[in-house]
Design an enzyme around this catalytic site. Structure first.
Site, PDB file in Angstrom:
ATOM      1  N   SER A   1      -9.576   1.392   2.840  1.00 32.84           N
ATOM      2  CA  SER A   1      -8.724   2.164   1.959  1.00 32.84           C
ATOM      3  C   SER A   1      -7.641   1.343   1.259  1.00 32.84           C
ATOM      4  O   SER A   1      -7.055   1.817   0.294  1.00 32.84           O
ATOM      5  CB  SER A   1      -8.048   3.266   2.768  1.00 32.84           C
ATOM      6  OG  SER A   1      -7.175   2.704   3.730  1.00 32.84           O
TER       7      SER A   1
ATOM      8  N   LYS B   1       0.866  -1.180   0.000  1.00 34.96           N
ATOM      9  CA  LYS B   1       0.000   0.000   0.000  1.00 34.96           C
ATOM     10  C   LYS B   1       0.905   1.233   0.000  1.00 34.96           C
ATOM     11  O   LYS B   1       1.918   1.261   0.709  1.00 34.96           O
ATOM     12  CB  LYS B   1      -0.876  -0.031   1.248  1.00 34.96           C
ATOM     13  CG  LYS B   1      -1.959   1.028   1.320  1.00 34.96           C
ATOM     14  CD  LYS B   1      -2.780   0.820   2.593  1.00 34.96           C
ATOM     15  CE  LYS B   1      -3.945   1.789   2.699  1.00 34.96           C
ATOM     16  NZ  LYS B   1      -4.761   1.539   3.916  1.00 34.96           N
TER      17      LYS B   1
ATOM     18  N   SER C   1      -9.620  -0.908   7.147  1.00 34.27           N
ATOM     19  CA  SER C   1      -9.069  -0.665   5.806  1.00 34.27           C
ATOM     20  C   SER C   1      -8.323  -1.847   5.180  1.00 34.27           C
ATOM     21  O   SER C   1      -7.970  -1.795   4.008  1.00 34.27           O
ATOM     22  CB  SER C   1      -8.135   0.545   5.844  1.00 34.27           C
ATOM     23  OG  SER C   1      -8.897   1.730   5.765  1.00 34.27           O
TER      24      SER C   1
END
Lengths: 497, 488
Positions: free
Chosen positions: A165, A90, A189
Site C-alpha cells: 500500500s 505515507k 506494504s
C-alpha cells in the site's frame, strides 16, 4: 544522532546517495536547504500530475522548515544528520495541522492536532517533510488502486501499478521526487511496492519504530520503515526513526541496534538460507534473479543453502484473518461523531451506518466484514484463535531456521509490476501479492527488499533479506553486498530531471 | 418438576429463594486517566480534560497508568484476591460516548481473582474477579424528554472517557436485598479504606448492577437471571432487588418463565423495565488489545502495595469494639461503631480512649455529633477533641454544653476551653446542683409524690425544670442521679 556527518557513514563503493549528498552540502553550508526544497517541489509540480504519488504537497510548510534549517546552519548549530533532506510521508502518519487522509473519504480534510513520533524524530534530525503520499485506503491493498483519490502509477511504466500500500512513497523515491520516504508495512506494504518500483524498502523489527501517530490498520503487524534509493540511506533513516518511545507501549525496551556501522562488514562466512517457499512458484524471471542474488552472496564468501520452511504456506491465510480482525476494531472509531466525514441521519446509529457506507471504499468494507466475522462469538476459535496458532508455528519455524542461518533470502513478490486494473476485481489474486512478505510481519521480524536488476520487460525485480528480531545489522550487511552486486536496472521512464 | 410440585409453588414468597450477585464499577481516584496523562476529575467544564489518546484520535496509542494498576491491586488485596498476570482485551461495540468504539477492558485474564468479602452479619460473599477497564464519556440528550429516543440532539462530554475503573464481580452468594445492601455498603467502605476510590454512588464513582434470579427453596440449580442497571443509591439497590424478586416469583409462580434480560430501574415508578433480552445482546467480539503489553505484578511489587494499605473496616470496627471492653457490644453500639468507621473517624475515638477518655463517651460524641458533618470532623484537631471530652468527663461541661461546643468546633475550629468560657459554660458543681434540684422538688410536691410512688417517667419533667432553672448548666445524668438519691 549527532557528531559524525552522514558522508562518513556510507560504505566504500556504495551507490551515490542524493539524500546523503544533500545532508553533507547543507551541513557544510555549500547548498541551502531552501534551494534543495525548491528543486524537489519543482520536480513534483512538473511530473506528479502523471504519477500521482502525492496526496498533499507541503509547498509552504517545507519552505518554512527549510528556512529554519538554513538559519541553524548559519548560526553554527548542528542541524542534524538529515539536514535539509526532503522526506515524503505515507499519508497514514499524523502531521500536526496538515491533512492526514489515509487516502480515505472518511478522513478527507481531517488535520491531526499532533505529530507522529517518527515525524518529530525526522524534524529533530533536520529532515523536511515535503508531502504526504498516496496509499491504498487505510493501507489495505497491494497496488495503491484502492485510494479514494485515484491510483498512483509506476515510474518504470505508468500503465502499471507501483505496488502497495505504500505505492505513493515508493513511486516518489523511484521518480526522484523525494530522496527519502517513509511507508508502513503490515503484510508487505513497504517491501512489495519497493520491489515493484525498484527502490530499497525495509520493514523493521516490530517494536523498534514507534507507531504513535501511525493510523492503525492491524496493530500487531504494523511497522513504519524507510523507502530509499540505497541501502545506506535505508540504514541511516532507520537509525533516525528507531528507538524506544514512551508513547508506544509495544516499543521494545532494549536499545535498537545501530545499523549504519554494519554496512561495510561483508558476508564472508555468513550463513544464508535460500527459502524454497520464497523461490519456488514465483515468476520465472523473479526466481532467476533471486537465484542470481544467492550466487552473488556465495561469490562474496557466504555459505548459501536452500532450506524449506513449509509453515510459510500458511502465512497468507493467517495474515488475512489477523489483519482484518484487528482492522475491524481499529476502524470502528470512524463513526461520524468526532471528526472526519459525517452523513447526517435521524439517529446516532443510522448516522453512523450512513457515514461508514459513504466514507469507506469497497476493499476496506470487505476487510471490516471479514474481520468482524472472524472475531464473532462462536467463530473466534476457528478463525482468529487458529490464525494466532499459525503465527506461533511460523515464529517457531523461523527460530529453527535461525539456528542454522544468519539471514534468509527469497523473492519479495511473486511477480513484477502488473497492469493497472488487472487484479482489482479479483481480491484473492491481489492478496497473493503479499505471499512472500507476510511471514516477517506475523513473526515481527525485520526484512528488506533490494532492487536486483530488471525482468525481461525491464521492470524491477526485488529480492528480500529476512533476519531474526533485532537482526537489522546483519540484514543490512547482506543487503549492502547484494546492492553492490545487483544487475543494472534502467532508469524509470518517469523521473525528475 | 412434577405437576404436583408445580402447583405447590405458588407465588408464596417462602417457596422461592432469591439469588443475587452484584457487579460494582468503581472509578479509581488516580490523578490521571488510565491510558493518558489527562486529569481524572469530576465536574470540570465538558471536554477540557481530553487529548488525542482519550479522544481515540487516529494514530494515538494507550500507555497504562501504573498507579491505576496499584490501586486495582490494593482493591484485590483488600478483597483477599489472588493477583495474577493479566492482559487487556478490546470489547467492541458502537456507542457515541466511546471514542474508539471499543472499550479496553480485562476479559479472561483479569488482574484479581477468587477473593471474598466478609459482611458484618458474618456471612461471606465470594469475589469472582476485580478487573481494570476504562470508563466511557457521558452523553446528554437535549430536547424532547431528555431520553435518547425523543431527543433533538445529543452532546457528549469525553472528560470521563478513559477514567480508570475497577469492576468487582461477586459470586451469586446473596439471598436478600438486605444482604445485597450490606455487601454494597461494606464494599464501599473497603474501597474508601484502600484509598483507591471515593465510592460515591451519587456522583457515579461507584455504580452497582444487580443480577437477580429466583429458584425453588431448597434447590441448587440457578434460575434465569436478570441484570438490573441504574441503581444510584443503596436505597434504590434494595428497592429494585425487592421489586425484581417479586416480579420473578410472580412469573414463575404462575408457571411462566423468566426471560434473561437487562432491566432498567425506574426510581420514580419503583419498577424495573426491560432494556434488551439475551437474543438482542451485543456480540462484543473480544480479542486481546494489541496496543498494550501484559501486566505482570511480581511478588515484591505486590508486597509493596500490600504494605501501603491500612486496616480494612472490619478490623477497625473490631478495634473500636475492643476499646469498649470484653463484653459483646450492643446493637446500638455496633451501629455507632459502623457509623464512625464508615466516615473514617475512628482515629478520634482511639485517640480519646488512648488519652484516658471513656471509650463509650468518645464513641457517642463521634458517631452522633461528629459524624453529622464527617468532612469537618476529619479536619478537627484530635487534641482539641480529646480536651473537650475530658472536660465533659470531669464534669466541667454538661453533656448539652459539650455538644454545643463540639458543634462550634466543627463549624469554626478552635479551642474547646476558650469556646466554653466565651459561652459562659460552666457545669454546676455537685453542691449547687443539689440545691437547684431540691428547690425544683419543693416547688412541685404533687409530681414528687407521684415520682416517689414509682412514676419513673417524671425524671424528664424534673430534669427539664432543673435545666431551665440552671440555664442548662446542669448535666442530665447528674440530675437523674440526684433525684434517685433524694427518693432513697
Amino acid at each position: 544522532m549527532t557528531g559524525a556527518g552522514p558522508t562518513d557513514l556510507a560504505a566504500p563503493g556504495a551507490r551515490p546517495s542524493a539524500a546523503l549528498d544533500i545532508a553533507r552540502d547543507v551541513r557544510s553550508g555549500s547548498v541551502s536547504a531552501a534551494d534543495v526544497v525548491d528543486r524537489y517541489l519543482g520536480a513534483i509540480d512538473e511530473i506528479d500530475g502523471e504519477l500521482h504519488a502525492f496526496v498533499t504537497v507541503l509547498h509552504d510548510g517545507a519552505r518554512r522548515e527549510a528556512e529554519s534549517v538554513d538559519l541553524k546552519v548559519a548560526a553554527g548549530g548542528d542541524p542534524g544528520p538529515l539536514a535539509g533532506v526532503p522526506v515524503a510521508l505515507k499519508d497514514n502518519m499524523c502531521t500536526r495541522g496538515v491533512p492526514t487522509t489515509c487516502s480515505s473519504r472518511i478522513l478527507d480534510g481531517w488535520c491531526p492536532p499532533y505529530d507522529a513520533t517518527v515525524v518529530q524524530r525526522l524534524r529533530a534530525a533536520g529532515a523536511i517533510v515535503i508531502g504526504k503520499t498516496n496509499l491504498d485506503e487505510f493501507a489495505m491493498g497491494s497496488s495503491t488502486e484502492n485510494s479514494a483519490f485515484g491510483p498512483t502509477r509506476n515510474p518504470h511504466d505508468p500503465a502499471r501499478v507501483p505496488g502497495g500500500s505504500s505505492g505513493g512513497s515508493a513511486a516518489a523515491v523511484a521518480a526522484g521526487l523525494a530522496p527519502l520516504a517513509l511507508g508502513s508495512d503490515t503484510g508487505g506494504s513497504i517491501r512489495q511496492p519497493a520491489a515493484l518500483c525498484g527502490v530499497v524498502g525495509m520493514k523493521p523489527t516490530y517494536g523498534t519504530v514507534s507507531r504513535y501517530g501511525l493510523v492503525a490498520f492491524a496493530s500487531s503487524l504494523d511497522q513504519i520503515g524507510p523507502l530509499t534509493t540505497t541501502v545506506t540511506e535505508s540504514a541511516v533513516l532507520f537509525d533516525v526513526i528507531g528507538g524506544q518511545d514512551p508513547m508506544d507501549s509495544t516499543c521494545l525496551e532494549r536499545p535498537v541496534p545501530r545499523t549504519v556501522s554494519a554496512l561495510a562488514d561483508g558476508v564472508e562466512g555468513l550463513r544464508v538460507g535460500l527459502v524454497s517457499e520464497l523461490v519456488d512458484g514465483v515468476d520465472g524471471a523473479v526466481e532467476a534473479r533471486v537465484r542470481e542474488a544467492a550466487e552473488t552472496l556465495a561469490g562474496a564468501g557466504a555459505n548459501v543453502e536452500e532450506f524449506s520452511i513449509p509453515e510459510f504456506r500458511h502465512g497468507l491465510p493467517a495474515y488475512y484473518i489477523v489483519a482484518p480482525a484487528e482492522a475491524s476494531s481499529n476502524l470502528s472509531r470512524y463513526d461520524g461523531v468526532r471528526y472526519g466525514l459525517r452523513v447526517d441521519a435521524e439517529t446516532a446509529e443510522s448516522m453512523n451506518a450512513a457515514t461508514r457506507a459513504a466514507g469507506f471504499g469497497a476493499e476496506v468494507k470487505r476487510r471490516i466484514m471479514l474481520g468482524t466475522y472472524a472475531l464473532s462469538a462462536g467463530y473466534y476459535d476457528a478463525y482468529y484463535g487458529q490464525a494466532q496458532k499459525v503465527r506461533t508455528l511460523i515464529i517457531d519455524a523461523l527460530a529453527v531456521a535461525y539456528q542454522r542461518f544468519d539471514v534468509l533470502l527469497g523473492a519479495t513478490t511473486p511477480t513484477t509490476a502488473f497492469a493497472i486494473g488487472a487484479k482489482v476485481d479479483d481480491p484473492w489474486a491481489m492478496y497473493l501479492s503479499d505471499v512472500c512478505t507476510v511471514p516477517s510481519n506475523l513473526a515481527g521480524h525485520p526484512a528488506i527488499s533490494i532492487p536486483f536488476g530488471p525482468d525481461d520487460s525491464g521492470l524491477p525485480v526485488g529480492v528480500q533479506v529476512l533476519a531474526p528480531a533485532l537482526g537489522e545489522p546483519v540484514m543490512f550487511q547482506v543487503a549492502a553486498v547484494l546492492e553492490l552486486g545487483a544487475p543494472v536496472l534502467g532508469p524509470p521512464r518517469v523521473h525528475a530531471r | 418438576m412434577t405437576a404436583d410440585s408445580k402447583s405447590d409453588r405458588s407465588s408464596d414468597k417462602a417457596a422461592w429463594e432469591p439469588v443475587i450477585g452484584l457487579e460494582v464499577h468503581c472509578e479509581l481516584n488516580t490523578k490521571t486517566k488510565l491510558f493518558c496523562g489527562c486529569r481524572n476529575a469530576f465536574g470540570d467544564e465538558p471536554n477540557t480534560n481530553v487529548c488525542p489518546v482519550c479522544l481515540g484520535l487516529p494514530g494515538s496509542l494507550p500507555v497504562l497508568n501504573i498507579r491505576a494498576v496499584e490501586y486495582a491491586m490494593r482493591i484485590g488485596l483488600a478483597l483477599h484476591c489472588e493477583i495474577r498476570p493479566s492482559i487487556f482485551h478490546r470489547k467492541n461495540y458502537f456507542y457515541p460516548d466511546m471514542p474508539k468504539d471499543y472499550q479496553v477492558s480485562q476479559y479472561d485474564a483479569p488482574i484479581n481473582v477468587n477473593g471474598w468479602l466478609e459482611l458484618p452479619d458474618d456471612s461471606r460473599v465470594r469475589i469472582e474477579r476485580a478487573h481494570m477497564e476504562e470508563d466511557t464519556g457521558k452523553t446528554s440528550h437535549i430536547g424532547g424528554g431528555g431520553r435518547i429516543h425523543d431527543a433533538d440532539h445529543s452532546l457528549v462530554d469525553y472528560n470521563r472517557a478513559g477514567v480508570p475503573l475497577v469492576e468487582i464481580v461477586s459470586a451469586p452468594d446473596m439471598r436478600s436485598s438486605t444482604q445485597a445492601r450490606l455487601y454494597a455498603s461494606e464494599l464501599r467502605g473497603i474501597l474508601v479504606a484502600t484509598g483507591a476510590s471515593d465510592g460515591r454512588m451519587e456522583e457515579g464513582s461507584m455504580r452497582v448492577d444487580a443480577n437477580v434470579s429466583v429458584r425453588p427453596a431448597g434447590t441448587f440449580e440457578l434460575g434465569t437471571r436478570c441484570e438490573i442497571k441504574n441503581l444510584n443509591s443503596l436505597r434504590s439497590l434494595g428497592r429494585a432487588i425487592e421489586y425484581e424478586i417479586e416480579r420473578q416469583i410472580g412469573l414463575v409462580g404462575a408457571g411462566d418463565k423468566v426471560v434473561q434480560q437487562t432491566r432498567h430501574w425506574n426510581e420514580d415508578e419503583g419498577v424495573t423495565v426491560a432494556l434488551r433480552s439475551k437474543e438482542e445482546a451485543f456480540d462484543y467480539r473480544y480479542f486481546p488489545e494489541p496496543d498494550l503489553v501484559p501486566v505482570v505484578p511480581d511478588a515484591s511489587w505486590q508486597a509493596e502495595v500490600a504494605a501501603s494499605i491500612g486496616p480494612m473496616p472490619a478490623e477497625r470496627r473490631d478495634k473500636l469494639a475492643g476499646l469498649l471492653g470484653p463484653e459483646p457490644v450492643s446493637r446500638a453500639r455496633a451501629d455507632q461503631i459502623a457509623t464512625v468507621v464508615e466516615h473514617g473517624l475512628d482515629g478520634l475515638v482511639t485517640a480519646a480512649a488512648g488519652a484516658g477518655v471513656d471509650a463509650a463517651l468518645a464513641l457517642a460524641r463521634t458517631s452522633n455529633e461528629a459524624s453529622a458533618d464527617p468532612d469537618a470532623a476529619r479536619r478537627i484537631e484530635v487534641a482539641s477533641f480529646v480536651a473537650l471530652l475530658r472536660m465533659e468527663q470531669d464534669g466541667k461541661l454538661s453533656a448539652t454544653q459539650s455538644k454545643t461546643v463540639l458543634a462550634e468546633m466543627l463549624e469554626n475550629g478552635g479551642d474547646p476551653a476558650e469556646i466554653a468560657r466565651r459561652r459562659g459554660f460552666e457545669a454546676l458543681d455537685t453542691g449547687s446542683l443539689a440545691t437547684v434540684v431540691a428547690e425544683v422538688v419543693a416547688a412541685h410536691p404533687d409530681e414528687w409524690q407521684r415520682y416517689v410512688g414509682g412514676e419513673d417517667k417524671l425524671v424528664g419533667f424534673f430534669t427539664g425544670h432543673v435545666m431551665r432553672a440552671s440555664n442548662n448548666r446542669a448535666d442530665g445524668k447528674a440530675v437523674a442521679a440526684e433525684l434517685r438519691r433524694l427518693r432513697g
